[in-house]
Design an enzyme around this catalytic site. Structure first.
Site, PDB file in Angstrom:
ATOM      1  N   ASN A  69     -14.832  42.158 -16.999  1.00  0.00           N
ATOM      2  CA  ASN A  69     -15.987  42.599 -17.778  1.00  0.00           C
ATOM      3  C   ASN A  69     -16.656  41.420 -18.481  1.00  0.00           C
ATOM      4  OD1 ASN A  69     -13.386  43.432 -19.259  1.00  0.00           O
ATOM      5  ND2 ASN A  69     -14.818  43.672 -20.943  1.00  0.00           N
ATOM      6  N   ASP A  70     -16.648  41.329 -19.784  1.00  0.00           N
ATOM      7  CA  ASP A  70     -17.524  40.409 -20.518  1.00  0.00           C
ATOM      8  C   ASP A  70     -17.382  38.948 -20.085  1.00  0.00           C
ATOM      9  OD1 ASP A  70     -17.435  42.811 -21.853  1.00  0.00           O
ATOM     10  OD2 ASP A  70     -17.051  41.961 -23.828  1.00  0.00           O
TER      11      ASP A  70
END
EC number: 3.2.1.154
Length: 606
Positions: A69-70
Site C-alpha cells: 500500500n502506501d
C-alpha cells in the site's frame, strides 16, 4: 543547522558509528528470524507470480508479490533513488504487522529489490511498522520517522538511521534506542489520540534551527496536523497548536506539507521559505479514502498554515487525482530540482480475486508537481523518464471526427501504451445547458457515461476495448454551457470495463479548468493492463482507474478514438506508443525465506 546540544550529540555520534559500521545489532531481539545472512531478508520468490497474469503491470511499480500500500520515504541519496513502501510479505491482504519494503533505481523506472528496511521487533513497533517519511539531515544524512504500533496497539513515532552511510543502497537500518520519540495518551489529555496518531511527514527546518514535523490525528471528527518541534531530531515537543485543523472530516492520514514556487516550473526543498513560494498541505482522509490538498500561506511567526481564501477543505476540494489514488507522498529531488509525487493505487477487485492472483496494489507512475500559473492549483505530469519506454510511434493526421464515429489506433500494443491526443471544438450555440444542481462531477459522469449521447461529447478514447466493444474503459470530455462560460467535464467511465460481475465499476469525474473555445482539450493516457492513468489540460486534472477486462487483455485489447456526440470535433494531434516492459523488483535471491530483523542499536553503544 541544529544546535549542538547533548541530544544532538547522541544522534551525531550514532550517525558517525553507523557510517563506520561500528554499531552492534541486537540479534536476540529478532522475531521470525531464520538466518543471520543479510540476504535472507529479501522477499521469498519460491512461489512466483504467474507471468501470464493479464492484470500484472509492465511499467508501474509493484512489489514482487502479496500486499503493498502506501509509498514511504521516497528520496535520492548518492545518485540512487529509493522507494520504501508498506508491504505484507506473506499474504495479498492487509495485515497490521506490516513492514517497510525497499527498492532502488537509477532512473525511477527500473527498480531493484532491496532487503526489508523496517520490520516489527520492539515493544514500540511489535504490531506493525506503519507509514512515515525520510528527512535528509545536514551533511546528507537520511533518517526515517515512522509510526509503530506498540504492544498496547497504540500508535507512536519512531526514528531509524542507516547502518552504513557509505552504502548508496542503504540496505540496513537501525532503530534508535530512545524510541518512541512521540506518543499520545489513551485519555487524549495531550490532544493526541493514541489510537489515531500516525504518518509523520518529512521534517523542515527554519532559521531558528528548530526542526518541525507534522503527524496526522483526530479529535472527534476534527482532523488535525499536530506540530512537533525539535532542536536535535531526537527530543520532540508538541507545540500545543496544530499546524492546521478542520472540523468534520475525521483523521488525517499521510499529511504532506511542502513549498511550491510561484511562477517557476521547479521543485522546492521542503525547508524553503520566501515571498516567491506558497505552501501545499495534502491530507488523506481515512473516512472517505480520498485525499485533498489546499494551497496557502505558511505563517512562520505563529507556526500555522493558512489556506488561500475560497479553499474547500474537504474531499470535495482539490485533489491530486480524482480516481484511485491514496496515501501519496512527495519528495524533493535536489539533483534535478523537481518535486516528485508517488501515490498508491489500490485494487478494484474483490479480495478473493486478489488472493487468487497473489498480489495487491500498484504505485502510480511518479509525477512532477508544480504550481499552475494561476496560483490556484497544482499541475502534475508523468516523469520525463517514462518516455524512454516508448516505441512503435504511431501518428494520426489532423482530422474531423464526426458524431457517432469510431477510429481505431492500430499498430501499437493497446494493453501497454502511452497516448497523447488533443481536440478542438468550434464555437456553437448548440451546447447542452448544465443543470445548476449538477455540482458533483463524479455523479454527473455516472449519469452521462460514454454511451449517453450529447451534443459536444462524449468524445475521447476507448481504452482496453474488446473488438466487439463488450468491454472498454472510456476516458472522455463532455462540454456544457454554464451561466457565464463553457464547462468542461472529464470522465473516466469504468461501467463497461469488464464482464466480471464482481469488480467495482465506478465512474470518476472532474470539471477541468480550461476554455474549450480558445484552447485545445488535451489528454494523455498511460495504459498498463489493469491501470489507466489519465491527465487532461497538460496535468491540471488527473484520474486513475483500476480495471480488469476479461476479453480486452494483452494482444486482444484495442484502442479507439470515439465521438458519441451529435456535433463534430477535430483531432489536432494524436501520438501513440507501445510501452516497453520495465525491470521492476527482480529478485536477487531465490533460495530462502524472508526474515524479520530487529535492527536495534544496543543502548550501551551511546
Amino acid at each position: 543547522m541544529a544546535p549542538n546540544n547533548g541530544s544532538w550529540l547522541v544522534l551525531s555520534i550514532s550517525m558517525m558509528l553507523l557510517s563506520h559500521g561500528m554499531i552492534i545489532i541486537a540479534k536476540d531481539q529478532a522475531i521470525h528470524h531464520h538466518d543471520d545472512d543479510h540476504d535472507d531478508m529479501l522477499i521469498n520468490d519460491h512461489q512466483m507470480i504467474n507471468d501470464d497474469d493479464p492484470y500484472r503491470t509492465a511499467y508501474h511499480f509493484q512489489s514482487p508479490k502479496n500486499w503493498m500500500n502506501d509509498p514511504n520515504g521516497p528520496m535520492i541519496y548518492k545518485g540512487i533513488y529509493h522507494l520504501f513502501y508498506q508491504y505484507y510479505p506473506y499474504d495479498p491482504v492487509w495485515h497490521t504487522e506490516i513492514v517497510w519494503g525497499h527498492s532502488t533505481s537509477t532512473d525511477l523506472i527500473n527498480w531493484t529489490q532491496q532487503p526489508i528496511a523496517l520490520s516489527p521487533s520492539e515493544p514500540y513497533d511489535i504490531n506493525g511498522c506503519w507509514s512515515g517519511s525520510i528527512t535528509i539531515l545536514p551533511q546528507n544524512k537520511p533518517v526515517i520517522l515512522y509510526t509503530g504500533i506498540n504492544n498496547k496497539n497504540y500508535q507512536v513515532q519512531n526514528l531509524a538511521l542507516p547502518k552504513n552511510l557509505s552504502d548508496p543502497y542503504l540496505k540496513e537500518w537501525i532503530k534508535l534506542p530512545q524510541n518512541p520519540l512521540m506518543a499520545g495518551t489513551p485519555t487524549n489529555n495531550n490532544n493526541i489520540n493514541a489510537s489515531s496518531f500516525r504518518d509523520p511527514s518529512t521534517a523542515w527546518q527554519l532559521s531558528d534551527g528548530k526542526w518541525r514535523v507534522i503527524v496526522g490525528t483526530q479529535q472527534g471528527k476534527r482532523g488535525l496536523a499536530v506540530l512537533f518541534t525539535s532542536d536535535d531530531f531526537v527530543k520532540w515537543n508538541n507545540t500545543g497548536n496544530p499546524l492546521h485543523s478542520t472540523e468534520g472530516n475525521g483523521i488525517w492520514e499521510c499529511p504532506d506539507f511542502f513549498p511550491v514556487y510561484v511562477g517557476k516550473s521547479l521543485g522546492a526543498d521542503t525547508s524553503i521559505i520566501g515571498d516567491d513560494v506558497k505552501h501545499v498541505l495534502k491530507l488523506s482522509l481515512f473516512d472517505t479514502q480520498y485525499e485533498y490538498y489546499t494551497i496557502g500561506r505558511y505563517d512562520i511567526e505563529k507556526d500555522i498554515y493558512v489556506p488561500d481564501e475560497g479553499s474547500i477543505e474537504s474531499d470535495l476540494g482539490l485533489r491530486y487525482d480524482y480516481g484511485k489514488f491514496y496515501a501519496s507522498k512527495s519528495f524533493f529531488d535536489d539533483e534535478t530540482n523537481r518535486r516528485i509525487l508517488w501515490g498508491w493505487v489500490n485494487e478494484s477487485s474483490i479480495q478473493a480475486d486478489d488472493i487468487k492472483k497473489g498480489w495487491s496494489g500498484v504505485q502510480a507512475i511518479p509525477r512532477t508537481v508544480v504550481l499552475d500559473k494561476s496560483g490556484k492549483q497544482l499541475v502534475q505530469w508523468p516523469l520525463a523518464e517514462v518516455d524512454m519506454l516508448r516505441e512503435n510511434d504511431v501518428e494520426l493526421p489532423s482530422q474531423v471526427i464526426k458524431g457517432g464515429s469510431l477510429v481505431e489506433i492500430s499498430q501499437i500494443t493497446a494493453s501497454q501504451a502511452d497516448v497523447e491526443i488533443s481536440f478542438k471544438i468550434p464555437e456553437s450555440n448548440y451546447v447542452e445547458e448544465l443543470d445548476s444542481t449538477c455540482t458533483n462531477p463524479q455523479i454527473l459522469c455516472s449519469q452521462k457515461g460514454a454511451s449517453i449521447k450529447g451534443r459536444f461529447g462524449p468524445f475521447g478514447l476507448l481504452t482496453l476495448a474488446s473488438m466487439g466493444l463488450e468491454e472498454y474503459t472510456a476516458v472522455f470530455f463532455r462540454i456544457f454551457k454554464g451561466p457565464n462560460k463553457y464547462v468542461v467535464l472529464m470522465c473516466s467511465d469504468q461501467t463497461r470495463s469488464s464482464l466480471n460481475p464482481t469488480t467495482d465499476k465506478l465512474s470518476f469525474g472532474i470539471f477541468v479548468d480550461v476554455d474549450p473555445i480558445n484552447e485545445d482539450l488535451s489528454l494523455r493516457i498511460l495504459i498498463d493492463h489493469s491501470i489507466v492513468e489519465s491527465f487532461s489540460a497538460k496535468g491540471k486534472s488527473c484520474i486513475t482507474a483500476r480495471v480488469y477486462p476479461t476479453m480486452a487483455i494483452n494482444d486482444k485489447a484495442k484502442l479507439y478514438v470515439f465521438n458519441n456526440g451529435t456535433e463534430d470535433v477535430k483531432i489536432t494531434k494524436l501520438s501513440a506508443w507501445s510501452m516497453k516492459k520495465a525491470q521492476i523488483n527482480l529478485s536477487t535471491d531465490n533460495t530462502s525465506n524472508m526474515s524479520y530483523n530487529s535492527n536495534k542499536v544496543e543502548k550501551e553503544e551511546f
